[in-house]
Design a protein around this motif. Sequence first.
Motif, PDB file in Angstrom:
ATOM      1  N   LEU A  49       0.744  -1.221   0.011  1.00 34.17           N
ATOM      2  CA  LEU A  49      -0.109   0.069  -0.008  1.00 34.17           C
ATOM      3  C   LEU A  49       0.941   1.153   0.072  1.00 34.17           C
ATOM      4  CD1 LEU A  49      -2.740   1.327   0.196  1.00 34.17           C
ATOM      5  CD2 LEU A  49      -2.657   1.281   2.561  1.00 34.17           C
ATOM      6  N   GLY A  50       1.985   1.204   0.783  1.00 34.61           N
ATOM      7  CA  GLY A  50       2.822   2.510   0.804  1.00 34.61           C
ATOM      8  C   GLY A  50       2.485   3.106   1.969  1.00 34.61           C
ATOM      9  N   GLY A  51       2.809   4.499   2.070  1.00 34.91           N
ATOM     10  CA  GLY A  51       2.340   5.398   3.066  1.00 34.91           C
ATOM     11  C   GLY A  51       3.293   5.292   4.221  1.00 34.91           C
ATOM     12  N   GLU A  52       3.135   6.089   5.163  1.00 34.49           N
ATOM     13  CA  GLU A  52       4.100   6.165   6.399  1.00 34.49           C
ATOM     14  C   GLU A  52       3.714   5.282   7.317  1.00 34.49           C
ATOM     15  OE1 GLU A  52       5.066   9.099  10.207  1.00 34.49           O
ATOM     16  OE2 GLU A  52       4.232   9.900   8.275  1.00 34.49           O
ATOM     17  N   SER A  53       4.778   4.265   7.617  1.00 35.55           N
ATOM     18  CA  SER A  53       4.260   3.287   8.591  1.00 35.55           C
ATOM     19  C   SER A  53       3.565   3.713   9.916  1.00 35.55           C
ATOM     20  CB  SER A  53       5.832   2.577   9.345  1.00 35.55           C
ATOM     21  OG  SER A  53       5.573   1.718  10.467  1.00 35.55           O
ATOM     22  N   GLY A  54       2.350   2.860  10.090  1.00 35.95           N
ATOM     23  CA  GLY A  54       1.715   3.156  11.290  1.00 35.95           C
ATOM     24  C   GLY A  54       0.523   4.369  10.996  1.00 35.95           C
ATOM     25  N   ARG A  55       0.399   4.588   9.524  1.00 35.33           N
ATOM     26  CA  ARG A  55      -0.441   5.524   9.090  1.00 35.33           C
ATOM     27  C   ARG A  55      -1.004   5.149   7.861  1.00 35.33           C
ATOM     28  NH1 ARG A  55      -0.221  10.203  12.092  1.00 35.33           N
ATOM     29  NH2 ARG A  55      -1.530  11.123  10.601  1.00 35.33           N
ATOM     30  N   ALA A  56      -1.184   3.834   7.704  1.00 37.95           N
ATOM     31  CA  ALA A  56      -1.950   3.088   6.477  1.00 37.95           C
ATOM     32  C   ALA A  56      -2.817   2.116   7.007  1.00 37.95           C
ATOM     33  CB  ALA A  56      -0.653   2.678   5.376  1.00 37.95           C
ATOM     34  N   PHE A  57      -3.830   1.793   6.317  1.00 37.11           N
ATOM     35  CA  PHE A  57      -4.750   0.702   6.956  1.00 37.11           C
ATOM     36  C   PHE A  57      -5.628   0.292   5.777  1.00 37.11           C
ATOM     37  CE2 PHE A  57      -4.032   4.129  10.009  1.00 37.11           C
ATOM     38  CZ  PHE A  57      -3.706   3.563  11.192  1.00 37.11           C
ATOM     39  N   THR A  58      -6.272  -0.893   5.815  1.00 37.44           N
ATOM     40  CA  THR A  58      -7.332  -1.365   5.219  1.00 37.44           C
ATOM     41  C   THR A  58      -8.511  -1.000   5.763  1.00 37.44           C
ATOM     42  OG1 THR A  58      -5.895  -3.107   4.179  1.00 37.44           O
ATOM     43  CG2 THR A  58      -8.434  -3.212   4.302  1.00 37.44           C
ATOM     44  N   VAL A  59      -9.588  -0.300   4.866  1.00 42.66           N
ATOM     45  CA  VAL A  59     -10.905   0.038   5.352  1.00 42.66           C
ATOM     46  C   VAL A  59     -12.049  -0.597   4.780  1.00 42.66           C
ATOM     47  CG1 VAL A  59     -12.300   1.894   6.341  1.00 42.66           C
ATOM     48  CG2 VAL A  59      -9.638   2.095   6.130  1.00 42.66           C
ATOM     49  N   ARG A  60     -12.994  -0.972   5.655  1.00 36.67           N
ATOM     50  CA  ARG A  60     -14.193  -1.782   4.887  1.00 36.67           C
ATOM     51  C   ARG A  60     -15.439  -1.069   5.606  1.00 36.67           C
ATOM     52  NH1 ARG A  60     -13.941  -8.351   5.063  1.00 36.67           N
ATOM     53  NH2 ARG A  60     -15.490  -8.071   3.536  1.00 36.67           N
ATOM     54  N   TYR A  61     -16.414  -0.852   4.718  1.00 37.76           N
ATOM     55  CA  TYR A  61     -17.317  -0.059   5.233  1.00 37.76           C
ATOM     56  C   TYR A  61     -18.755  -0.820   4.853  1.00 37.76           C
ATOM     57  CZ  TYR A  61     -14.210   3.642   3.412  1.00 37.76           C
ATOM     58  OH  TYR A  61     -13.042   4.316   3.393  1.00 37.76           O
ATOM     59  N   PHE A  62     -19.498  -1.020   6.147  1.00 39.00           N
ATOM     60  CA  PHE A  62     -20.954  -1.595   6.079  1.00 39.00           C
ATOM     61  C   PHE A  62     -21.898  -0.727   6.557  1.00 39.00           C
ATOM     62  CE2 PHE A  62     -17.827  -4.996   6.220  1.00 39.00           C
ATOM     63  CZ  PHE A  62     -18.409  -6.326   5.636  1.00 39.00           C
ATOM     64  N   SER A  63     -22.922  -0.743   5.473  1.00 35.58           N
ATOM     65  CA  SER A  63     -24.410  -0.358   6.063  1.00 35.58           C
ATOM     66  C   SER A  63     -24.918  -1.260   6.974  1.00 35.58           C
ATOM     67  CB  SER A  63     -25.191   0.081   4.800  1.00 35.58           C
ATOM     68  OG  SER A  63     -25.795  -1.059   4.136  1.00 35.58           O
ATOM     69  N   PRO A  64     -26.345  -0.741   7.331  1.00 36.59           N
ATOM     70  CA  PRO A  64     -27.128  -1.689   7.993  1.00 36.59           C
ATOM     71  C   PRO A  64     -27.426  -3.049   7.244  1.00 36.59           C
ATOM     72  CG  PRO A  64     -27.649   0.416   8.564  1.00 36.59           C
ATOM     73  CD  PRO A  64     -26.871   0.617   7.610  1.00 36.59           C
ATOM     74  N   LYS A  65     -27.506  -3.013   5.879  1.00 40.10           N
ATOM     75  CA  LYS A  65     -27.953  -3.785   5.225  1.00 40.10           C
ATOM     76  C   LYS A  65     -26.669  -4.681   4.486  1.00 40.10           C
ATOM     77  CE  LYS A  65     -31.909  -3.537   3.059  1.00 40.10           C
ATOM     78  NZ  LYS A  65     -32.933  -3.276   2.367  1.00 40.10           N
ATOM     79  N   ALA A  66     -25.552  -4.029   3.919  1.00 42.03           N
ATOM     80  CA  ALA A  66     -24.692  -4.493   3.078  1.00 42.03           C
ATOM     81  C   ALA A  66     -23.231  -4.001   3.070  1.00 42.03           C
ATOM     82  CB  ALA A  66     -25.184  -4.670   1.671  1.00 42.03           C
ATOM     83  N   GLU A  67     -22.416  -4.561   2.645  1.00 47.01           N
ATOM     84  CA  GLU A  67     -20.980  -3.892   2.566  1.00 47.01           C
ATOM     85  C   GLU A  67     -21.147  -2.941   1.138  1.00 47.01           C
ATOM     86  OE1 GLU A  67     -16.148  -4.791   2.406  1.00 47.01           O
ATOM     87  OE2 GLU A  67     -17.466  -6.319   2.133  1.00 47.01           O
ATOM     88  N   VAL A  68     -20.402  -1.861   1.295  1.00 45.88           N
ATOM     89  CA  VAL A  68     -20.279  -0.583   0.448  1.00 45.88           C
ATOM     90  C   VAL A  68     -18.864  -0.608   0.039  1.00 45.88           C
ATOM     91  CG1 VAL A  68     -22.406   0.382   0.979  1.00 45.88           C
ATOM     92  CG2 VAL A  68     -20.384   1.404   1.810  1.00 45.88           C
TER      93      VAL A  68
END
Length: 294
Positions: free
Chosen positions: A62-81
Amino acid sequence: MTDTADPTEVLRYTAFSADPAGGNPAGVILDASGLDEAAMLGIAAELGYSETAFLTAPPADLGGESGRAFTVRYFSPKAEVPFCGHATVATAVALAERIGPGELVFATRAGTVPVSVTGSATDGPGLRATLTSVEPHVEEVADADLAEALAALDWPAADLDPGIPARIAYAGARHLVLGAATRARLADLAYDFARLEALMRRLDLTTVQLVHRAGPALFHVRDPFPVGGVVEDPATGAAAAAFGAYARELGLVPADAVLTLHQGEDMGRPGVLTVELRAGDSRVRVGGAGVRIA
């Protein structure tokens, strides 16, 4: 660091407002490494916000400064977006309170999203996060699909603004953009939830971006979100990014422009989204304030 709470705790932040009672609330889980998809969806459904963000370790490339990069997943009340702008801003503010303002990098299902956080959690106007969208695009909408959308909204075609022609715009998620000729038309929103949801699922739409132009760079917007199990989203960063790309491609604004979008006023949760367009850079920047909800 201003908070030493359990990273698996469900945090609550609002985005695009410095007032916890304004903007769009989102859930944030800073360490979702022990959660599977079913657990994430269950948490999002129980919380009931339009989206909740779940953070895990970033991919190795991914790159980015160590400790400042993340994987993010988003969920609504009905499904992942695939992508959610307001939950991105909320998450960036939550992280900045713990590791300080600066540059962040998020790996999302839609692609890599850099986020810059400025300000202070304790002094002045507070923290502000600005995301940079993935590569956007705009496409035509079929006449039959437009007619079905208007029928679901109970909007006569005469209430549309011809200066804001219907299009589907993408900047991480797909949104149908419709222009309202008057502010009163935009304020009067009472739609057929099931009918609009069915159309949106068929077209793979995340929201419908309803827009009224109040000035050269000033817009009021509303976003029905039935596919997420939510009647309306109070402040929609992904739709704001898509609209920025749309406005530039259709020549509604200059190639270099800063747009102000007001959203949530008709819901009693006012928020302000800033959309920045830069000549020579097709990506769109969307920024706003964020604050924790007690």
